[in-house]
Design a protein around this motif. Sequence first.
Motif, short mmCIF file in Angstrom:
data_model
loop_
_atom_site.label_atom_id
_atom_site.label_comp_id
_atom_site.label_asym_id
_atom_site.label_seq_id
_atom_site.Cartn_x
_atom_site.Cartn_y
_atom_site.Cartn_z
N VAL A 1 -5.63 -15.94 -7.21
CA VAL A 1 -7.07 -15.72 -7.40
C VAL A 1 -7.83 -16.97 -7.00
O VAL A 1 -7.29 -18.08 -7.06
CB VAL A 1 -7.41 -15.38 -8.88
CG1 VAL A 1 -6.87 -14.02 -9.28
CG2 VAL A 1 -6.92 -16.46 -9.83
N ARG A 2 -9.07 -16.78 -6.57
CA ARG A 2 -9.93 -17.91 -6.25
C ARG A 2 -11.02 -17.98 -7.31
O ARG A 2 -11.79 -17.04 -7.48
CB ARG A 2 -10.52 -17.75 -4.85
CG ARG A 2 -9.50 -18.00 -3.75
CD ARG A 2 -10.01 -17.57 -2.39
NE ARG A 2 -11.24 -18.27 -2.04
CZ ARG A 2 -12.03 -17.92 -1.04
NH1 ARG A 2 -11.74 -16.84 -0.32
NH2 ARG A 2 -13.12 -18.60 -0.76
N ILE A 3 -11.07 -19.10 -8.01
CA ILE A 3 -12.00 -19.28 -9.13
C ILE A 3 -13.11 -20.25 -8.73
O ILE A 3 -12.85 -21.40 -8.40
CB ILE A 3 -11.26 -19.82 -10.38
CG1 ILE A 3 -10.11 -18.88 -10.76
CG2 ILE A 3 -12.22 -19.99 -11.54
CD1 ILE A 3 -9.18 -19.47 -11.81
N ARG B 1 -9.89 -11.69 -5.96
CA ARG B 1 -8.77 -11.31 -6.84
C ARG B 1 -7.47 -11.20 -6.06
O ARG B 1 -7.42 -11.31 -4.85
CB ARG B 1 -9.10 -10.01 -7.57
CG ARG B 1 -10.25 -10.19 -8.55
CD ARG B 1 -10.34 -9.11 -9.59
NE ARG B 1 -11.26 -9.51 -10.65
CZ ARG B 1 -10.92 -10.15 -11.74
NH1 ARG B 1 -9.66 -10.47 -11.95
NH2 ARG B 1 -11.82 -10.48 -12.65
N TYR B 2 -6.41 -10.94 -6.80
CA TYR B 2 -5.05 -10.86 -6.26
C TYR B 2 -4.85 -9.56 -5.48
O TYR B 2 -5.42 -8.53 -5.82
CB TYR B 2 -4.05 -10.94 -7.41
CG TYR B 2 -2.60 -10.76 -7.01
CD1 TYR B 2 -1.85 -11.83 -6.54
CD2 TYR B 2 -1.99 -9.51 -7.12
CE1 TYR B 2 -0.53 -11.67 -6.19
CE2 TYR B 2 -0.66 -9.35 -6.77
CZ TYR B 2 0.07 -10.42 -6.31
OH TYR B 2 1.39 -10.26 -5.95
N GLY B 3 -4.02 -9.64 -4.44
CA GLY B 3 -3.60 -8.44 -3.73
C GLY B 3 -4.15 -8.34 -2.32
O GLY B 3 -4.99 -9.12 -1.89
N THR B 4 -3.67 -7.33 -1.60
CA THR B 4 -4.12 -7.08 -0.23
C THR B 4 -5.34 -6.18 -0.28
O THR B 4 -5.34 -5.15 -0.93
CB THR B 4 -2.99 -6.40 0.58
OG1 THR B 4 -1.84 -7.24 0.57
CG2 THR B 4 -3.43 -6.16 2.02
N GLN B 5 -6.40 -6.61 0.42
CA GLN B 5 -7.67 -5.88 0.40
C GLN B 5 -8.35 -6.02 1.75
O GLN B 5 -8.16 -7.02 2.46
CB GLN B 5 -8.56 -6.43 -0.71
CG GLN B 5 -8.65 -7.94 -0.74
CD GLN B 5 -8.80 -8.51 -2.14
OE1 GLN B 5 -9.88 -8.47 -2.66
NE2 GLN B 5 -7.75 -9.07 -2.73
N PRO B 6 -9.13 -5.01 2.15
CA PRO B 6 -9.83 -5.11 3.45
C PRO B 6 -10.84 -6.24 3.44
O PRO B 6 -11.47 -6.52 2.43
CB PRO B 6 -10.52 -3.74 3.59
CG PRO B 6 -10.59 -3.20 2.21
CD PRO B 6 -9.43 -3.75 1.47
N HIS B 7 -10.98 -6.90 4.57
CA HIS B 7 -11.93 -8.01 4.66
C HIS B 7 -13.35 -7.46 4.64
O HIS B 7 -13.65 -6.45 5.31
CB HIS B 7 -11.71 -8.83 5.94
CG HIS B 7 -12.32 -10.19 5.86
ND1 HIS B 7 -13.67 -10.39 6.08
CD2 HIS B 7 -11.79 -11.39 5.54
CE1 HIS B 7 -13.93 -11.67 5.92
NE2 HIS B 7 -12.81 -12.32 5.60
N PRO B 8 -14.27 -8.07 3.88
CA PRO B 8 -15.63 -7.53 3.76
C PRO B 8 -16.44 -7.56 5.04
O PRO B 8 -17.41 -6.81 5.17
CB PRO B 8 -16.27 -8.45 2.71
CG PRO B 8 -15.46 -9.70 2.73
CD PRO B 8 -14.07 -9.27 3.06
N ILE B 9 -16.06 -8.37 6.01
CA ILE B 9 -16.82 -8.46 7.27
C ILE B 9 -16.21 -7.57 8.34
O ILE B 9 -16.89 -6.77 8.97
CB ILE B 9 -16.89 -9.93 7.76
CG1 ILE B 9 -17.84 -10.70 6.84
CG2 ILE B 9 -17.37 -10.00 9.20
CD1 ILE B 9 -17.98 -12.15 7.18
N ASN B 10 -14.91 -7.70 8.54
CA ASN B 10 -14.21 -6.89 9.54
C ASN B 10 -13.16 -6.06 8.81
O ASN B 10 -12.11 -6.57 8.41
CB ASN B 10 -13.55 -7.80 10.60
CG ASN B 10 -12.97 -7.00 11.75
OD1 ASN B 10 -12.65 -5.82 11.62
ND2 ASN B 10 -12.82 -7.65 12.90
N ARG B 11 -13.45 -4.77 8.63
CA ARG B 11 -12.59 -3.90 7.82
C ARG B 11 -11.22 -3.67 8.46
O ARG B 11 -10.31 -3.18 7.79
CB ARG B 11 -13.26 -2.54 7.58
CG ARG B 11 -14.66 -2.61 7.02
CD ARG B 11 -14.72 -3.15 5.62
NE ARG B 11 -14.25 -2.23 4.61
CZ ARG B 11 -14.28 -2.47 3.30
NH1 ARG B 11 -14.78 -3.62 2.86
NH2 ARG B 11 -13.84 -1.60 2.43
N SER B 12 -11.10 -3.99 9.75
CA SER B 12 -9.79 -3.83 10.41
C SER B 12 -8.83 -4.96 10.02
O SER B 12 -7.63 -4.86 10.20
CB SER B 12 -9.96 -3.80 11.93
OG SER B 12 -10.43 -5.06 12.40
#
Length: 407
Positions: free
Chosen positions: A311-313, A292-303
């Motif tokens: 968006v990626r569909i 989805r849209y926006g800045t979000q922590p990466h699921p692998i490396n939270r830093s």
Amino acid sequence: MTKNKHIFRVILTMLLCFTTLAFSQNRKLELETRRLELRREIQKMNALQAENKSKAKSELSLIEDFNYKISVLNNLIKITNQQANYLSREINANQKKISALRDELKALKEDYAAMIVKSYKSKNKQSRVMFLLSSNDFKQAYKRLQYIKQYTNHQRQQGETIKAKTQELQQTNQDLLKQRAEKEKLIADNRTTQKTLESTRQQHEVLMRSIKKNINKYTAQIRAKQQEAARIDREIEKIIKAAIVLSNKRAGKSTSSTNFALTPEEKILASNFLANKGKLPWPVESGIVKVRYGTQPHPINRSLTIKSNGVRIVTEKGEQVRAVFNGEVIGVITLKNVNPLVMVRHGNYITTYKNLSKVYVKEGDKVTTKQLIGEVATNKASGETILSFVVSKESTTQDPSTWIYKM
């Protein structure tokens, strides 16, 4: 005056009951619609995964899949619990209603039985004719006649009321049985969903443990992807700025402006685009939003953070891309090692369609809503077919889910 107040209170209470019932029914319908949408999303995701089962997906892609599926499953459990809670409240309300109806019916039947007994005794002691003939004058006889009619009508109405209340009680009992069955089904569905969620979480944890052993390698891959995305975004921004400069130059205004100088026709187009916010069609006929849209922590490396400008569909192989609204193609970009993208201008709004394998339009073309403008590219290694879709006003990106219908 007191009677009028009582009637007003009764009417107000009825209106509040009807309003509450209507709101409850609408809310139930919303929850059921959302629950079915989430189930379809999961089915679609499972179908896409089955389609690409023979392909070796990267760990980064698999983690995205797991995160998406966990999120949808959690939402499904939450929505189903809300539905079950609504049904519990309705069941309790119906149980109280049944109890009240039974008490009311008992009182009505007792009253009705007393009237029948009284009427029978009255007939034995004195006939109605004698009751009328024994009147002192015509006025008294008329009043006695009215009384007999009213008493007879009251008996009939009482009988009809008992019949109606009995039918209402039977219907409420049927509703109660149906609600209990619905609740049991929801609870059973939730148990199945919970098992799927636990299994998905376990697979996610196993994969994460494997990834953490080589976290530096994956972090380098993530940074490389982010640099590539930033390069594409810079090219998009260049085209938008060039289009703004050109619009101001044609209008005889300062070319340093950061806003489009719109013609009367472009103003109407922009106004129509804005008026359709939340109602625009999807850029592909079938798909699910994976990122989805926006800045979000990466699921692998939270830093690290994911800066998603759109968006990626995830969609099916060979899926066609459609323009979401009338507009003009202002750019078809092809960069080294990157699949083509198309940019369409709608007044001072722009929609961008990234990761295409085929492009059916060229710069300067006028397009209409749902016109096919290309085909989504499929990654040969992973088998994934993903369209990146961006909405912006001038150079400022916006959340596509607020523009596209039910995204």
